[in-house]
Design a protein around this motif. Sequence first.
Motif, PDB file in Angstrom:
ATOM      1  N   ARG A  33       0.810  -1.219   0.000  1.00 35.60           N
ATOM      2  CA  ARG A  33       0.000   0.000   0.000  1.00 35.60           C
ATOM      3  C   ARG A  33       0.844   1.271   0.000  1.00 35.60           C
ATOM      4  NH1 ARG A  33      -5.363  -0.195   2.133  1.00 35.60           N
ATOM      5  NH2 ARG A  33      -6.224  -2.225   1.653  1.00 35.60           N
ATOM      6  N   GLU A 110      -3.809   9.446  -2.446  1.00 30.33           N
ATOM      7  CA  GLU A 110      -4.260   8.645  -1.313  1.00 30.33           C
ATOM      8  C   GLU A 110      -4.252   9.466  -0.026  1.00 30.33           C
ATOM      9  OE1 GLU A 110      -3.449   4.095  -1.430  1.00 30.33           O
ATOM     10  OE2 GLU A 110      -1.645   5.068  -2.228  1.00 30.33           O
ATOM     11  N   GLN A 169      -3.748  -1.535  -9.258  1.00 36.93           N
ATOM     12  CA  GLN A 169      -4.103  -1.661  -7.845  1.00 36.93           C
ATOM     13  C   GLN A 169      -4.091  -0.294  -7.160  1.00 36.93           C
ATOM     14  OE1 GLN A 169      -1.318  -4.573  -6.470  1.00 36.93           O
ATOM     15  NE2 GLN A 169      -2.403  -6.263  -7.432  1.00 36.93           N
ATOM     16  N   ARG A 173      -7.255   1.581  -5.345  1.00 37.93           N
ATOM     17  CA  ARG A 173      -7.237   2.103  -3.969  1.00 37.93           C
ATOM     18  C   ARG A 173      -7.645   3.572  -3.934  1.00 37.93           C
ATOM     19  NH1 ARG A 173      -2.387  -0.787  -3.567  1.00 37.93           N
ATOM     20  NH2 ARG A 173      -1.168   1.143  -3.581  1.00 37.93           N
ATOM     21  N   GLN A 176     -11.363   3.807  -4.481  1.00 34.92           N
ATOM     22  CA  GLN A 176     -12.104   3.423  -3.274  1.00 34.92           C
ATOM     23  C   GLN A 176     -12.116   4.555  -2.251  1.00 34.92           C
ATOM     24  OE1 GLN A 176     -14.066   0.775  -2.786  1.00 34.92           O
ATOM     25  NE2 GLN A 176     -13.593   0.281  -4.900  1.00 34.92           N
TER      26      GLN A 176
END
Length: 184
Positions: A33, A110, A169, A173, A176
């Motif tokens: 992550r 993020e 990926q 993320r 989301q």
Amino acid sequence: MTMEDFCKMAAEMDQRVRQLTGEGITGGELIHRMAGHIPDLQRLWEGASDQQLAKLCQDYPGFYHYASLMEEAAEAERANPTKKYLEMPQLNAPFKSLLAALLTDAATLELGYQALIEGAKRDGMGGKLNELNQRHRIWLAERERFVGALKETGVPTIVLEVVVPALDQMADRVAQLEKRVIAG
């Protein structure tokens, strides 16, 4: 780079590690992550003195945790190299720079969305959502151009098999997190 620059990068990593560990994410999944922070971590390792690194580790425990996990992973890879990565050629300098920028920008997205989630929980904050959404759309377009350029130049399949899923990926993320902000 100055110590102020190093502190900013370490603080961002510290913040994200704290967010992720707060969600119960640890170990290899935490490394996964945090992939967007790899370029900054490398800049810190290469640019900061031992004393500066020690200070950053002391002041930013999440940064220290992430750096330690990455060091352990690097040692494990050196001790028992993964065949897949041994066969993977290095990207040329322009592609490396573009990939590093994509990783860094994804990490910034993020962090931004997570800050909105946490801010909304505290005080109903949501003012930067349009700006983040626009940056997210730009990032998605840049990601598509990068993947297209990789395919056009005929890089070995192994590169596509590693890089494209990793970027996908990251995109998932970020998407989301965006949905969580909008739903929140």
